[in-house]
Motif scaffolding. Sequence first.
Motif, PDB file in Angstrom:
ATOM      1  N   PRO A  23      90.263   6.265 114.122  1.00 29.29           N
ATOM      2  CA  PRO A  23      88.879   6.458 113.657  1.00 29.29           C
ATOM      3  C   PRO A  23      88.224   5.124 113.318  1.00 29.29           C
ATOM      4  O   PRO A  23      88.901   4.151 112.952  1.00 29.29           O
ATOM      5  CB  PRO A  23      89.042   7.337 112.409  1.00 29.29           C
ATOM      6  CG  PRO A  23      90.331   8.049 112.620  1.00 29.29           C
ATOM      7  CD  PRO A  23      91.221   7.065 113.324  1.00 29.29           C
ATOM      8  N   SER A  63      87.535  10.868 114.575  1.00 32.73           N
ATOM      9  CA  SER A  63      88.657  11.417 115.334  1.00 32.73           C
ATOM     10  C   SER A  63      89.338  10.322 116.137  1.00 32.73           C
ATOM     11  O   SER A  63      88.749   9.275 116.445  1.00 32.73           O
ATOM     12  CB  SER A  63      88.158  12.523 116.276  1.00 32.73           C
ATOM     13  OG  SER A  63      89.181  12.948 117.143  1.00 32.73           O
ATOM     14  N   LYS A  77      90.393  11.095 119.075  1.00 33.14           N
ATOM     15  CA  LYS A  77      90.111  11.506 120.448  1.00 33.14           C
ATOM     16  C   LYS A  77      88.793  10.896 120.900  1.00 33.14           C
ATOM     17  O   LYS A  77      87.996  10.399 120.094  1.00 33.14           O
ATOM     18  CB  LYS A  77      90.038  13.025 120.542  1.00 33.14           C
ATOM     19  CG  LYS A  77      91.327  13.734 120.153  1.00 33.14           C
ATOM     20  CD  LYS A  77      91.159  15.241 120.261  1.00 33.14           C
ATOM     21  CE  LYS A  77      92.442  15.965 119.862  1.00 33.14           C
ATOM     22  NZ  LYS A  77      92.305  17.438 119.948  1.00 33.14           N
ATOM     23  N   SER A  94      85.135  10.650 121.636  1.00 30.03           N
ATOM     24  CA  SER A  94      84.019  11.337 120.996  1.00 30.03           C
ATOM     25  C   SER A  94      82.737  11.048 121.764  1.00 30.03           C
ATOM     26  O   SER A  94      82.593  10.011 122.417  1.00 30.03           O
ATOM     27  CB  SER A  94      83.870  10.885 119.543  1.00 30.03           C
ATOM     28  OG  SER A  94      85.042  11.164 118.812  1.00 30.03           O
TER      29      SER A  94
END
Length: 818
Positions: free
Chosen positions: A243, A267, A269, A271
């Motif tokens: 993050p 996150s 992941k 984004s």
Amino acid sequence: VTFNSCVFSKSYLNSIKNCSGSSTVYLSNLRSGVYFTDCTFEDNACTALLAVQSIFILHGNITIQRNSGSDGGGLVFCDQSYMYLTPYTDVTFHSNNANHSGGAIYSEEECLQSIPLCFFQLDESIIINDTLLSTVHIRLVNNTAGYAGSALYGGSVDFCYIPGVGPHLFPLPAIDVFNNIFEIEHQDSDFSFISSNPSDMCFCDSKTMVPNCNITTHDVSIFPGEMFNISVVVVGQMNGTVPGTITAKASTAASLGDLQNVQAISSTKCSVLNYTLSSNSSSETISLQIQRPDYTSDIYFHPTQRLISVSLKECPPGFKKDHNPSYCDCAPLYKNKKIKCYINEQRIHRSSPVWIGYGALDVNTNHQTNRLQVEKLMFHDHCPFDFCVQDAVNITVSNLTMDIDSQCSPSRTGVLCGACMDGFSLALGTSSCIRCSNYWMFLLVFFAVAGVALVFLLVTCNLTVAHGTINGLVFYANIVQINRAIFFPPNFPFLNHFLHVFISWINLDLGIQTCFYNGLDSHIKTWLQFAFPLYIWVIAALIIYLSEKYTAVASLVGKNAVKVLATLFLLSYAKLLRAVMTTISLTFLSFSDNSKQAVWLHDANIPYFHAKRIPLLIVAFLFGLCTLPYVLSILFVQFLQRNTHLRIFSWALKLKPFLDAYAGPYKDKYRFWTGWLLVLRFCLFAVFELNVLGAPDVNLLTIALACMCILPPLYSGVYRSWPLNVLELSFILNLGVLSLATMYCLNNGGNQNAVASTLTTIAFVTFLGIIVWHAYKESTLFKCIRKKTGNNEPINEVVETDKEDMEYREPLLAHQDT
């Protein structure tokens, strides 16, 4: 200190956070080294081993499993702590968990001003003999972390170093050592199994959502003010995701949307970040970079600037660039007109009943020109009739096109939805577009027979205006028919279908949706509106001619020929009036350059004075010109018949049988009544046509006011026979109640179909009664009864007469049944 074959298990001390607190094994200020040989750390509710300014040595089989901490479930390195690995060492980290970072290992990243030592170091024997490196294995299996780094967090493994021993320098870089001895398995945490504090950002593939840190520039093409999205991820060491916060900066001539300059990514992941760019330029560049953490030094922070190259397109149809700020908004033609524009979705929200378009009228065809060649926006504040969808519509736009047909009723297309789509034809009886074939032209036979049948019915039943029984019914049907879209809305029940057909037939319309031929359009259909009345006039005139020439025809027709012709004129008056008004009806399209163009209201794809319309306009003018003396002669019949002695009005004597057919049923002072109703029809039809906004309340309120004007004379009695007053009064009351009740239903959500079916059924039953009465009156039984009772007076017996008008009254109809 040496630990041999030890098991550290099921400790429940408080877990640590950022190297403060306690653990199962806590090492502090032990620089001489602590040895762990064949030891196991398992099932501890805190970090297995925490080292603060300490060195520890691992040897043999070391197992660290199922431990749980805040940062670092297995090992935590703080304040220049290091782990030395000896030959033939096998370390396994299995199923450890960190609530925050570093599921297996957490190595604190310090604000150093020089390149740090790696948290993992090699024994001197391996430095001297690098072949022993292959005997060292660290396996990280199925470890997890809540924030980032499920296997490892921190440690600067991509730029730390391993020092040599005396003259011996280790030949491999630290990153290669790390890759050789660390084996990561079953780390189900996307791309964050090895990570650290944020050090860079990467673009992601928008489809697979996989980071690709090799891409430094991303190209987008948007409209000014349109929101676009970019898939990105923040990364730490070895491009492991973490993050972080991303900052965006546009050029001084452009501006990003609110709160878009700094966006946090919570996150690990990929984004999606949304950006809105407003600019007057045709291209712009947005630079993206991670926000530098406060605790990160220059050694750890080495971001790459990522660029978004933005190409700004011209606003699509229906939009225009607003320069403060510069973004695509509704074009001035559409603003404040029940229209909303959404550049993000590239759509225009149109509320009923307005119509919008993009194109230009083609003077050579009935359709729009190629939309790639047109330049003007079009607007009309009301889509006429039932050509358009009545609900709100979202119209999609693109670079050069606008889906204007999404506003149209099924199978309709073009300007104001005035034409049928290719392969569809305009139906008879309705304004719908349906698929047709030329076989339907056999309907000409039906129309031919229908005209003869209508004349035959009027002749045999003596169902004419001279008796006054159908005058109110015809007025009722004329007004209901022209407002059929209001009284009989789409999807009405079967009973209303039947009643609609009943109303249509009285208006000489088909009333049933059917084909005629493939390719029928509004222009040809309007021609047909003139053809049928003309056809039945020819039949009636032929009967009159034949009755004068042949006794057999005269005996068959009796004295009804002129009255039948007068009745046909009355029946066709409203149809011709509607056809004339349909032909001359026009409206104006507004264009984006503030110009206007006159178009035919019933098919706005055709310019009003298009060459193909000129013959139709001429015919409409001639028919309208012919109806004027017809209406005036009936309206001023009393004046004409009083002044037949004057040469200028002597022609009225020749028309006396024809005019008396209209004036006969009325009292002498109301002999203008039929003419008055003709004028009232014209006024009502004009109001309906001028109501270009199509507001139902205007039409319905006008009908109600007209009925209120008619009722007082009817109540006092305009007919010589009181049953006729009651009969016409019932039709006028029915029409007034129908209009007011429909208006109430439209404004308050009542059952409109029930109102229409109930009141029109009453009119239909009354009509059946009229037919039965006329059939009975013309039957042999009725004539025998009259003969036996000695009552040979006609039904229209004079019961009231103005003495001053009696001397002007002609006896034609008083003896019509003798």
